[in-house]
Design an enzyme around this catalytic site. Structure first.
Site, short mmCIF file in Angstrom:
data_model
loop_
_atom_site.label_atom_id
_atom_site.label_comp_id
_atom_site.label_asym_id
_atom_site.label_seq_id
_atom_site.Cartn_x
_atom_site.Cartn_y
_atom_site.Cartn_z
N HIS A 84 0.82 -1.21 0.00
CA HIS A 84 0.00 0.00 0.00
C HIS A 84 0.85 1.26 0.00
CE1 HIS A 84 -3.36 -2.61 0.83
NE2 HIS A 84 -2.80 -3.03 1.95
N HIS B 21 4.12 10.70 6.33
CA HIS B 21 3.51 10.47 7.64
C HIS B 21 4.47 9.78 8.58
CE1 HIS B 21 -0.80 10.55 5.77
NE2 HIS B 21 -0.35 11.76 6.06
N GLU C 258 -2.75 13.65 1.06
CA GLU C 258 -4.04 13.25 1.61
C GLU C 258 -4.75 14.48 2.16
OE1 GLU C 258 -3.26 9.57 4.06
OE2 GLU C 258 -4.27 8.82 2.25
C1 SG4 Z 1 -0.01 3.20 5.01
O1 SG4 Z 1 -0.72 2.19 4.29
C2 SG4 Z 1 1.12 2.54 5.81
O2 SG4 Z 1 1.87 1.72 4.96
C3 SG4 Z 1 0.56 1.75 6.99
O3 SG4 Z 1 1.65 1.26 7.77
C4 SG4 Z 1 -0.31 2.66 7.85
O4 SG4 Z 1 -0.89 1.89 8.91
C5 SG4 Z 1 -1.43 3.24 7.01
O5 SG4 Z 1 -0.89 3.95 5.90
C6 SG4 Z 1 -2.30 4.22 7.81
O6 SG4 Z 1 -1.50 5.22 8.38
O7 SG4 Z 1 -0.78 7.48 8.85
N1 SG4 Z 1 -1.91 7.09 6.65
S1 SG4 Z 1 -1.85 6.74 8.20
O8 SG4 Z 1 -3.16 6.98 8.78
O9 SG4 Z 1 0.26 2.96 10.56
C7 SG4 Z 1 -0.57 2.14 10.21
C8 SG4 Z 1 1.75 -0.06 8.02
O10 SG4 Z 1 0.89 -0.84 7.66
C9 SG4 Z 1 -1.33 1.34 11.20
C10 SG4 Z 1 3.00 -0.47 8.71
ZN ZN Z 2 -0.28 7.73 5.82
#
Ligand code: SG4
Ligand code: ZN
Length: 243
Positions: free
Chosen positions: A64, A119, A106
């Site tokens: 992702h 982020h 975003e």
């Molecule tokens: C991205 O998909 C990251 O790769 C995720 O990290 C992350 O999930 C997710 O975004 C949501 O994070 O700051 N955009 S955000 O709200 O940090 C988490 C992983 O999956 C739980 C390691």
């Molecule tokens: Zn993010």
């Protein structure tokens, strides 16, 4: 690919609510930040980043985004101050980006997008024992968001990489209560959005766009791009400004 969600036509942000109803909740992220509607809060102190002895572990394509993970077994790398009551430990950082230079962030500012958003994800290890526990708590996570990016070189650079070099010199920010911007979209994030963008070249952004969403062996290779969620409804939330 077996993934429940993605950024494509059929599995993108507009259908995430089917598997994750909280997508239509009251504190979803990202949002459009309207600067003149943000309230200046004189009680908001500066955000302090203590990344000096940080230990990055690895960089990975998780399907992702591209994620750089840190050792979060102690308080060596923390963010404190600003809207936060406790120090929050750095867990990882990742990026969101678009296919064209004008889209990819975003959060938007007065309706305007940036090319990319970085982020830095931190968790409250004072109140919670694991990242997973913190990720479902209303004050569990703190994400520092920066517009644009300064891209890092190769994978070899990621031992002992200090993310402090990714930050602009001034750390004025907006802050509000929100969520993860990807499923499971938990409403657990104190967002700190840095106002000053940092610069990245088209060439650097081009390198992010060469990443693939899918594995090498899969038939349908798709380029990893446009991995951003559009702004969600504010639903009466207050956005505070540090200056
Ligand atoms: C991205 O998909 C990251 O790769 C995720 O990290 C992350 O999930 C997710 O975004 C949501 O994070 O700051 N955009 S955000 O709200 O940090 C988490 C992983 O999956 C739980 C390691
Ligand atoms: Zn993010």
């Amino acid at each position: 690919t077996g993934n429940l969600w993605g950024y494509g036509k059929e599995d993108g942000p507009s259908v995430w609510h089917k598997n994750y109803p909280v997508a239509q909740g009251d504190r979803q992220s990202p949002i459009d930040i309207v600067p003149h509607q943000a309230s200046h809060d004189p009680s908001l102190g500066p955000v302090v980043l203590n990344y000096d002895q940080c230990t990055s572990i690895k960089i990975a394509n998780n399907g992702h985004s591209v994620v750089v993970e840190f050792d979060d077994s102690d308080d060596r790398s923390v963010i404190r101050g600003g809207p936060l009551d406790n120090p929050y430990r750095l867990k990882q950082f990742h990026f969101h980006w678009g296919v064209k230079g004008c889209h990819g962030s975003e959060h938007t500012v007065a309706g305007n997008s940036y090319a990319s958003e970085l982020h830095l994800v931190h968790w409250n290890a004072v109140k919670y024992t694991t990242f997973g526990e913190a990720a479902t708590a209303p004050d569990g996570l703190a994400v520092l968001a920066l517009y644009w990016i300064l891209l890092i070189g190769s994978a070899a650079d990621f031992k002992g990489f200090n993310p402090k070099c990714l930050l602009p010199s001034s750390l004025h920010y907006w802050t509000y209560l929100g969520s993860l911007t990807t499923p499971p979209l938990h409403e657990s994030v104190i967002w700190i959005v840095v106002k000053d963008p940092i610069t990245v070249s088209e060439k650097q952004l081009g390198k992010l766009r060469t990443l693939l969403f899918t594995g090498e062996e899969e038939d349908q290779r798709t380029r990893m791009e446009n991995n951003f969620r559009p702004p969600q409804l504010l639903k009466g939330r207050n956005v505070r400004s540090s200056n």
